[in-house]
Design a protein around this motif. Structure first.
Motif, mmCIF file in Angstrom:
data_model
loop_
_atom_site.group_PDB
_atom_site.id
_atom_site.type_symbol
_atom_site.label_atom_id
_atom_site.label_comp_id
_atom_site.label_asym_id
_atom_site.label_seq_id
_atom_site.Cartn_x
_atom_site.Cartn_y
_atom_site.Cartn_z
ATOM 1 N N SER A 164 -1.651 -26.567 11.448
ATOM 2 C CA SER A 164 -0.213 -26.494 11.692
ATOM 3 C C SER A 164 0.503 -25.808 10.540
ATOM 4 N N ALA A 165 0.303 -26.321 9.315
ATOM 5 C CA ALA A 165 0.974 -25.728 8.164
ATOM 6 C C ALA A 165 0.372 -24.377 7.813
ATOM 7 N N GLY A 166 -0.928 -24.194 8.080
ATOM 8 C CA GLY A 166 -1.602 -22.954 7.709
ATOM 9 C C GLY A 166 -1.138 -21.740 8.486
ATOM 10 N N ARG A 167 -0.593 -21.937 9.685
ATOM 11 C CA ARG A 167 -0.112 -20.786 10.453
ATOM 12 C C ARG A 167 1.319 -20.390 10.078
ATOM 13 N N LEU A 168 1.935 -21.146 9.160
ATOM 14 C CA LEU A 168 3.320 -20.890 8.775
ATOM 15 C C LEU A 168 3.379 -20.224 7.407
ATOM 16 N N SER A 169 4.360 -19.349 7.225
ATOM 17 C CA SER A 169 4.578 -18.687 5.944
ATOM 18 C C SER A 169 6.075 -18.616 5.710
ATOM 19 N N HIS A 170 6.593 -19.577 4.972
ATOM 20 C CA HIS A 170 8.035 -19.674 4.754
ATOM 21 C C HIS A 170 8.274 -20.476 3.483
ATOM 22 N N PRO A 171 9.259 -20.086 2.670
ATOM 23 C CA PRO A 171 9.500 -20.812 1.418
ATOM 24 C C PRO A 171 9.918 -22.263 1.615
ATOM 25 N N ALA A 172 10.372 -22.635 2.804
ATOM 26 C CA ALA A 172 10.784 -24.022 3.056
ATOM 27 C C ALA A 172 9.681 -24.843 3.724
ATOM 28 N N VAL A 173 8.459 -24.311 3.762
ATOM 29 C CA VAL A 173 7.318 -25.027 4.352
ATOM 30 C C VAL A 173 6.179 -25.012 3.344
ATOM 31 N N ILE A 174 5.544 -26.158 3.140
ATOM 32 C CA ILE A 174 4.428 -26.246 2.195
ATOM 33 C C ILE A 174 3.320 -25.269 2.604
ATOM 34 N N SER A 175 2.738 -24.578 1.632
ATOM 35 C CA SER A 175 1.672 -23.611 1.902
ATOM 36 C C SER A 175 0.312 -24.286 1.809
ATOM 37 N N VAL A 176 -0.512 -24.107 2.827
ATOM 38 C CA VAL A 176 -1.866 -24.648 2.845
ATOM 39 C C VAL A 176 -2.848 -23.503 2.632
ATOM 40 N N HIS A 177 -3.787 -23.686 1.687
ATOM 41 C CA HIS A 177 -4.730 -22.626 1.336
ATOM 42 C C HIS A 177 -6.110 -22.800 1.972
ATOM 43 N N ASP A 178 -6.565 -24.036 2.124
ATOM 44 C CA ASP A 178 -7.948 -24.216 2.573
ATOM 45 C C ASP A 178 -8.160 -25.645 3.063
ATOM 46 N N LEU A 179 -9.233 -25.825 3.835
ATOM 47 C CA LEU A 179 -9.681 -27.138 4.303
ATOM 48 C C LEU A 179 -11.166 -27.249 4.001
ATOM 49 N N LEU A 180 -11.556 -28.321 3.300
ATOM 50 C CA LEU A 180 -12.940 -28.473 2.862
ATOM 51 C C LEU A 180 -13.484 -29.825 3.319
ATOM 52 N N GLU A 181 -14.805 -29.875 3.509
ATOM 53 C CA GLU A 181 -15.466 -31.138 3.801
ATOM 54 C C GLU A 181 -16.763 -31.178 3.007
ATOM 55 N N GLU A 182 -16.988 -32.289 2.300
ATOM 56 C CA GLU A 182 -18.203 -32.440 1.503
ATOM 57 C C GLU A 182 -18.601 -33.910 1.482
ATOM 58 N N ASN A 183 -19.822 -34.188 1.901
ATOM 59 C CA ASN A 183 -20.359 -35.552 1.913
ATOM 60 C C ASN A 183 -19.455 -36.519 2.676
ATOM 61 N N GLY A 184 -18.925 -36.035 3.796
ATOM 62 C CA GLY A 184 -18.083 -36.891 4.621
ATOM 63 C C GLY A 184 -16.672 -37.073 4.113
ATOM 64 N N ARG A 185 -16.298 -36.396 3.027
ATOM 65 C CA ARG A 185 -14.944 -36.496 2.478
ATOM 66 C C ARG A 185 -14.198 -35.203 2.811
ATOM 67 N N LEU A 186 -12.926 -35.339 3.227
ATOM 68 C CA LEU A 186 -12.118 -34.213 3.692
ATOM 69 C C LEU A 186 -11.005 -33.907 2.694
ATOM 70 N N TRP A 187 -10.805 -32.622 2.445
ATOM 71 C CA TRP A 187 -9.836 -32.194 1.437
ATOM 72 C C TRP A 187 -8.995 -31.042 1.989
ATOM 73 N N ILE A 188 -7.685 -31.096 1.767
ATOM 74 C CA ILE A 188 -6.791 -29.988 2.084
ATOM 75 C C ILE A 188 -6.262 -29.430 0.766
ATOM 76 N N VAL A 189 -6.439 -28.135 0.554
ATOM 77 C CA VAL A 189 -5.974 -27.469 -0.654
ATOM 78 C C VAL A 189 -4.636 -26.802 -0.338
ATOM 79 N N MET A 190 -3.614 -27.121 -1.119
ATOM 80 C CA MET A 190 -2.273 -26.573 -0.850
ATOM 81 C C MET A 190 -1.578 -26.234 -2.161
#
Length: 271
Positions: A45-71
């Motif tokens: 949802s956030a990753g398809r948006l590009s606007h200064p009033a919306v948080i920027s999402v850079h990546d989505l990672l998964e490792e050993n069953g743990r999930l991470w969103i890089v923003m």
């Protein structure tokens, strides 16, 4: 819903925020699949948006069953924290915050993204930006996730009445939550105050919000956004024009923010 970490991207040489998604726990243990769905929904949802009033999402990672969103990393206070410190915000501050935030919300709606959880805790204030964050329960147009159920974590004072009655989310429901957040900013309290969730729910289901008393010229905007009938609610375009006129009368000049180009830190492509 998650733990936020401050981190450093070694490849692009920039500081970032990393959100570790916390899976909900059921009787038989952690629900990793639900956590995965939520993380994917937030990142898409956030990753398809590009606007200064919306948080920027850079990546989505998964490792050993743990999930991470890089923003992007923001040094900011939430609107909730800011009002907690000051009691309430002046009219021109509130109008400026609303104008900037509405620009990002219109961008999201234009891209087919509904936030579904706008409240003062999800609005970040930096030195020069107003940023909508936490797209954890956002929905994309046509997504089967767009159910009529209101997630448990939502603050009932900021949920549109039709949603509380089982109606589906749409842009008008986001606008009601946006208006309720502006009401909180200028009045220093939610539109449906109450000491417990059941009291707030009861008032929100059956009554009108208390009339604003500190809003001045913002009162027409708030009352237009908080109309119980979504068909009579102010449109985003009309609300933006009214906010810009209030700012003009307050001596504040604003222009619709332009979309920023992609900026990489110095030396990003060198060793």
């Amino acid at each position: 819903m998650g733990i936020m970490w401050r981190a450093h991207d070694l490849r692009l040489r920039r500081d970032v925020a990393v959100k570790e998604i916390q899976p909900p726990f059921r009787a038989d243990g952690a629900d990793l699949e639900e956590a995965r769905r939520r993380a994917l929904r937030e990142a898409r949802s956030a990753g398809r948006l590009s606007h200064p009033a919306v948080i920027s999402v850079h990546d989505l990672l998964e490792e050993n069953g743990r999930l991470w969103i890089v923003m992007e990393l923001l040094e900011a206070l939430t609107l909730e924290e800011t009002v907690g410190h000051l009691g309430h915000l002046p009219i021109h501050w509130t109008a400026w915050i609303g104008f900037q935030l509405l620009s990002g919300l219109r961008h999201a709606h234009g891209a087919g993204v509904l936030h579904r959880d706008i409240n003062p805790g999800n609005i970040l204030l930096t030195g020069d930006r107003v940023v909508l964050s936490d797209f954890g329960i956002a929905a994309l147009g046509g997504d089967p996730a767009m159910s009529t159920t209101v997630p448990i974590g939502c603050a009932p004072a900021y949920v549109a009445p039709e949603r509380l009655r089982g109606g589906r989310a749409d842009p008008a429901t986001d606008l009601w939550s946006f208006g309720a957040s502006l009401y909180f900013a200028v009045e220093g309290r939610p539109p449906y105050p109450g000491s417990d969730t059941l009291t707030v729910l009861g008032r929100a289901m059956s009554g009108e919000p208390d009339p604003p008393v500190k809003a001045g010229p913002l009162r027409r905007v708030l009352e237009g956004l908080l109309r119980r009938d979504p068909a009579e609610r102010l449109s985003a375009g009309r609300a933006a024009r009214m906010l810009s006129e209030i700012l003009r009368l307050e001596g504040v000049t604003v222009a619709p923010p332009s979309l920023p180009g992609q900026r990489f830190p110095p030396g990003a492509f060198t060793r």
